[in-house]
Design an enzyme around this catalytic site. Structure first.
Site, mmCIF file in Angstrom:
data_model
loop_
_atom_site.group_PDB
_atom_site.id
_atom_site.type_symbol
_atom_site.label_atom_id
_atom_site.label_comp_id
_atom_site.label_asym_id
_atom_site.label_seq_id
_atom_site.Cartn_x
_atom_site.Cartn_y
_atom_site.Cartn_z
ATOM 1 N N ILE A 45 -7.259 10.682 -0.950
ATOM 2 C CA ILE A 45 -6.876 9.418 -1.585
ATOM 3 C C ILE A 45 -6.174 8.571 -0.525
ATOM 4 O O ILE A 45 -5.054 8.899 -0.102
ATOM 5 C CB ILE A 45 -5.943 9.670 -2.792
ATOM 6 C CG1 ILE A 45 -6.618 10.618 -3.797
ATOM 7 C CG2 ILE A 45 -5.573 8.339 -3.457
ATOM 8 C CD1 ILE A 45 -5.692 11.144 -4.883
ATOM 9 N N GLU A 57 -7.216 18.662 0.078
ATOM 10 C CA GLU A 57 -6.621 19.991 -0.134
ATOM 11 C C GLU A 57 -5.249 19.867 -0.792
ATOM 12 O O GLU A 57 -4.911 20.590 -1.730
ATOM 13 C CB GLU A 57 -6.464 20.721 1.208
ATOM 14 C CG GLU A 57 -7.765 20.959 1.949
ATOM 15 C CD GLU A 57 -8.175 19.824 2.866
ATOM 16 O OE1 GLU A 57 -7.934 18.640 2.525
ATOM 17 O OE2 GLU A 57 -8.757 20.102 3.920
HETATM 18 N N1 THU Z 1 -8.912 14.502 5.229
HETATM 19 C C1 THU Z 1 -8.838 15.395 4.198
HETATM 20 O O1 THU Z 1 -8.840 15.007 3.022
HETATM 21 N N2 THU Z 1 -8.749 16.714 4.495
HETATM 22 C C2 THU Z 1 -8.805 17.225 5.746
HETATM 23 O O2 THU Z 1 -8.617 18.414 5.925
HETATM 24 C C3 THU Z 1 -9.089 16.338 6.882
HETATM 25 C C4 THU Z 1 -8.866 14.889 6.615
HETATM 26 C C5 THU Z 1 -9.038 13.082 4.910
HETATM 27 C C6 THU Z 1 -7.843 12.251 5.217
HETATM 28 C C7 THU Z 1 -8.447 10.876 5.389
HETATM 29 O O3 THU Z 1 -8.574 10.264 4.109
HETATM 30 C C8 THU Z 1 -9.855 11.147 5.910
HETATM 31 O O4 THU Z 1 -10.102 12.521 5.639
HETATM 32 C C9 THU Z 1 -10.005 10.889 7.381
HETATM 33 O O5 THU Z 1 -9.038 11.536 8.120
#
Ligand code: THU
Length: 139
Positions: A45, A57
């Site tokens: 988000i 996560e």
């Molecule tokens: N992101 C995640 O949701 N989980 C991860 O383990 C890596 C990164 C998201 C954060 C951001 O919204 C996008 O991926 C790019 O970094």
């Protein structure tokens, strides 16, 4: 309900459909399985101010904890650019690994990822977060 790793990965794909990532356009989904067999979905988000962004996560963990569930067995994670099927490996960021260290047994908790070749990569939290810092360090 019993969940295979493959099924949990499919749940993570469903969770990814709710990703709100208009800035990075990198959409992530997570499916967190409790020891009792309940699945919590999480998506990333984002925010126009960038830093309030929450990873998929942590969304799943915080949803579960806020509902009173604190015993976790495994998490499946998928991520990829908007418009892709997100089958390439997407490993959890360091902040999310640290949150896992807070609530999971690092030798038992399993992390399930797509390996980009129609297979899965399954590892323990300890493998992905060696020499981690956890509540036991403060005892
Ligand atoms: N992101 C995640 O949701 N989980 C991860 O383990 C890596 C990164 C998201 C954060 C951001 O919204 C996008 O991926 C790019 O970094």
């Amino acid at each position: 309900m019993h969940m295979t790793n493959r099924e949990l990965l499919e749940e993570a794909k469903k969770a990814r459909l709710r990703s709100y990532a208009p800035y990075s356009k990198f959409q992530v989904g997570a499916a967190l399985l409790t020891k009792e067999g309940k699945v919590y979905h999480g998506c990333n988000i984002e925010n126009a101010s960038y830093t309030p962004t929450n990873c998929a996560e942590r969304t799943a963990f915080f949803k579960a904890i806020s509902e009173g569930d604190m015993e976790f067995a495994k998490i499946a994670i998928v991520g990829g650019k908007e418009g892709t099927s997100a089958d390439d490996l997407c490993a959890p960021c360091g902040v999310c690994r640290q949150v896992m260290m807070e609530f999971c047994d690092s030798e038992k908790f399993q992390i399930i990822l797509s390996d980009g070749k129609d297979n899965m990569k399954v590892m323990s939290l300890k493998e992905i977060m060696p020499y981690g810092f956890s509540p036991s360090n403060l005892k």
